[in-house]
Design an enzyme around this catalytic site. Structure first.
Site, PDB file in Angstrom:
ATOM      1  N   THR A 138       0.883  -1.066   0.050  1.00 48.23           N
ATOM      2  CA  THR A 138       0.103   0.046  -0.082  1.00 48.23           C
ATOM      3  C   THR A 138       0.853   1.157  -0.085  1.00 48.23           C
ATOM      4  O   THR A 138       2.105   0.987   0.447  1.00 48.23           O
ATOM      5  CB  THR A 138      -0.914  -0.030   1.068  1.00 48.23           C
ATOM      6  OG1 THR A 138      -1.589   1.415   1.348  1.00 48.23           O
ATOM      7  CG2 THR A 138      -0.147  -0.237   2.609  1.00 48.23           C
ATOM      8  N   ALA A 156      -9.027   1.207   0.016  1.00 52.90           N
ATOM      9  CA  ALA A 156      -7.639   1.108   0.553  1.00 52.90           C
ATOM     10  C   ALA A 156      -6.451   1.402  -0.586  1.00 52.90           C
ATOM     11  O   ALA A 156      -7.121   1.008  -1.698  1.00 52.90           O
ATOM     12  CB  ALA A 156      -7.290  -0.417   1.110  1.00 52.90           C
ATOM     13  N   LYS A 157      -5.249   1.914  -0.376  1.00 58.19           N
ATOM     14  CA  LYS A 157      -4.792   2.414  -1.466  1.00 58.19           C
ATOM     15  C   LYS A 157      -3.595   1.304  -1.807  1.00 58.19           C
ATOM     16  O   LYS A 157      -2.588   1.361  -1.315  1.00 58.19           O
ATOM     17  CB  LYS A 157      -4.058   3.673  -1.211  1.00 58.19           C
ATOM     18  CG  LYS A 157      -3.760   4.681  -2.445  1.00 58.19           C
ATOM     19  CD  LYS A 157      -3.337   5.968  -1.808  1.00 58.19           C
ATOM     20  CE  LYS A 157      -2.422   6.847  -3.006  1.00 58.19           C
ATOM     21  NZ  LYS A 157      -3.024   6.875  -4.260  1.00 58.19           N
ATOM     22  N   ILE A 158      -4.206   0.394  -2.385  1.00 56.43           N
ATOM     23  CA  ILE A 158      -3.405  -1.051  -2.616  1.00 56.43           C
ATOM     24  C   ILE A 158      -2.806  -0.946  -4.069  1.00 56.43           C
ATOM     25  O   ILE A 158      -3.289  -0.644  -5.378  1.00 56.43           O
ATOM     26  CB  ILE A 158      -4.410  -2.147  -2.472  1.00 56.43           C
ATOM     27  CG1 ILE A 158      -5.078  -2.121  -1.307  1.00 56.43           C
ATOM     28  CG2 ILE A 158      -3.780  -3.440  -2.951  1.00 56.43           C
ATOM     29  CD1 ILE A 158      -6.286  -3.250  -1.211  1.00 56.43           C
ATOM     30  N   TYR A 201      -3.741  -0.386  -8.574  1.00 61.34           N
ATOM     31  CA  TYR A 201      -3.319   0.552  -9.672  1.00 61.34           C
ATOM     32  C   TYR A 201      -3.274   0.119 -11.068  1.00 61.34           C
ATOM     33  O   TYR A 201      -3.326   0.773 -12.088  1.00 61.34           O
ATOM     34  CB  TYR A 201      -2.255   1.340  -9.099  1.00 61.34           C
ATOM     35  CG  TYR A 201      -2.669   2.320  -8.320  1.00 61.34           C
ATOM     36  CD1 TYR A 201      -2.912   3.625  -8.652  1.00 61.34           C
ATOM     37  CD2 TYR A 201      -3.175   1.962  -7.009  1.00 61.34           C
ATOM     38  CE1 TYR A 201      -3.640   4.673  -7.801  1.00 61.34           C
ATOM     39  CE2 TYR A 201      -3.587   3.031  -6.221  1.00 61.34           C
ATOM     40  CZ  TYR A 201      -4.086   4.289  -6.597  1.00 61.34           C
ATOM     41  OH  TYR A 201      -4.693   5.076  -5.717  1.00 61.34           O
TER      42      TYR A 201
END
Ligand code: PMP
Length: 298
Positions: free
Chosen positions: A26, A148-150, A154
């Site tokens: 992350t 969640a910035k996984i 992306y």
């Protein structure tokens, strides 16, 4: 990296690192803004970014690598050591560091790396950009939570951005699985309709953006505009008066055409323009009412 400061060229990971093999990591994208008159560099919303990093870590079955105050202090130290006197981008990545084959989230070591580099614009902010509603769908909370910035998620942003750009547009607008507007490839979306500021809600598979929250705060505090957070249809964008994208990288980027339809009269709208001015004043430390957003580095 791994608890010490090293030159960027020496910050290396092994090719079998889990986070690299499977995207089990992350990250955050943070900006620091240089104010020439004040000789000051301001870290923007560091606490909010590290809070979100720890939230994402929890979703990924990771432990907090250190307390939020320590993460902030370390970041200030990193910026000082680089002696930056220009706008800067800071990229913390918390990743599954075990070097092993086998996809899973549990029973893996983790490590934190943070780098900082000089940075300018990510997408155009001085003119209206064109956007395409792409054919890809935002990864849903049922597959990879967008909240969640996984890192692995992306790839979805990359599919979207490339489809739009290879078709000749500047940016992508991505829909949810059920066909509602979610966000841009790496930006949250706002529209203005009949004087109301509207943005997709947090259950529309968006990243809960820090700039999104900042825009809402400025709109209410400075323009008396309350943001309506609700489901937005694609066709609503076609008849909106104004549309803009926002994010740490994007800052505030006006969208003046979508799928070959002009947004409003095709020019940057007054509310977008005003919010942009306010945003840049605030992040560069020129609006005392928003100094709590900023961490002075020097
Ligand atoms: N959505 C996505 C998918 C993003 O990658 C970003 C950039 N981090 C945003 C929205 C905007 O979030 P923020 O304002 O916190 O940078």
């Amino acid at each position: 990296m791994s608890g010490s400061f090293v030159p960027l060229a020496e910050a290396r990971i092994g090719v079998m690192t889990h986070g690299f093999l499977y995207g089990t990591a992350t990250f955050e994208g943070i900006r620091a803004y240089w104010n020439e008159d004040q000789g000051q560099l301001y870290g923007l919303k560091l606490r909010e970014h590290y809070t979100r990093l720890l939230d994402s870590a929890k979703v990924l079955l990771m432990e907090p690598p250190m307390a939020i105050d320590e993460l902030i202090a370390m970041t200030v130290d990193l910026l000082r050591r680089n002696a930056f006197r220009q706008d800067t981008y800071i990229r913390p990545t918390l990743y599954k560091s075990t070097e092993a084959i086998g996809v899973r989230l549990h029973n893996l070591e983790q490590d934190l790396v943070v780098f900082a580099v000089p940075f300018g614009e990510y997408i155009a902010i001085d003119r209206g950009i064109s956007a395409q509603t792409v054919s890809w769908r935002r990864n849903s909370d049922l597959s990879i939570p967008a909240r969640a910035k996984i890192v692995g998620a992306y790839a979805n942003s990359a599919f979207s951005k490339s489809e739009a750009q290879l078709n000749g547009y500047d940016e992508a607008i991505v829909l949810t699985l059920d066909g509602h507007v979610s966000e841009g490839s790496a930006e949250n979306l706002f529209m203005v309709r009949r004087g109301k500021l509207i943005t997709p809600g947090i259950s529309d598979d968006i990243l809960e953006g820090i700039t999104r929250a900042a825009v809402m705060e400025l709109a209410l505090g400075e323009l008396g505009l309350e943001t309506v957070s609700r489901t937005v249809d694609r066709s609503e964008l076609y008849i909106a008066d104004e549309v803009f994208l926002c994010g740490t990288g994007a800052q505030i980027s006006p969208v003046t055409s979508i799928d070959h339809r002009q947004v409003g009269d095709g020019r940057v709208g007054p509310i977008t323009e005003r919010l942009t001015e306010l945003y840049f004043s605030a992040v560069r430390g020129r609006l005392p009412a928003y100094s709590h957003w900023l961490t002075p580095v020097y």
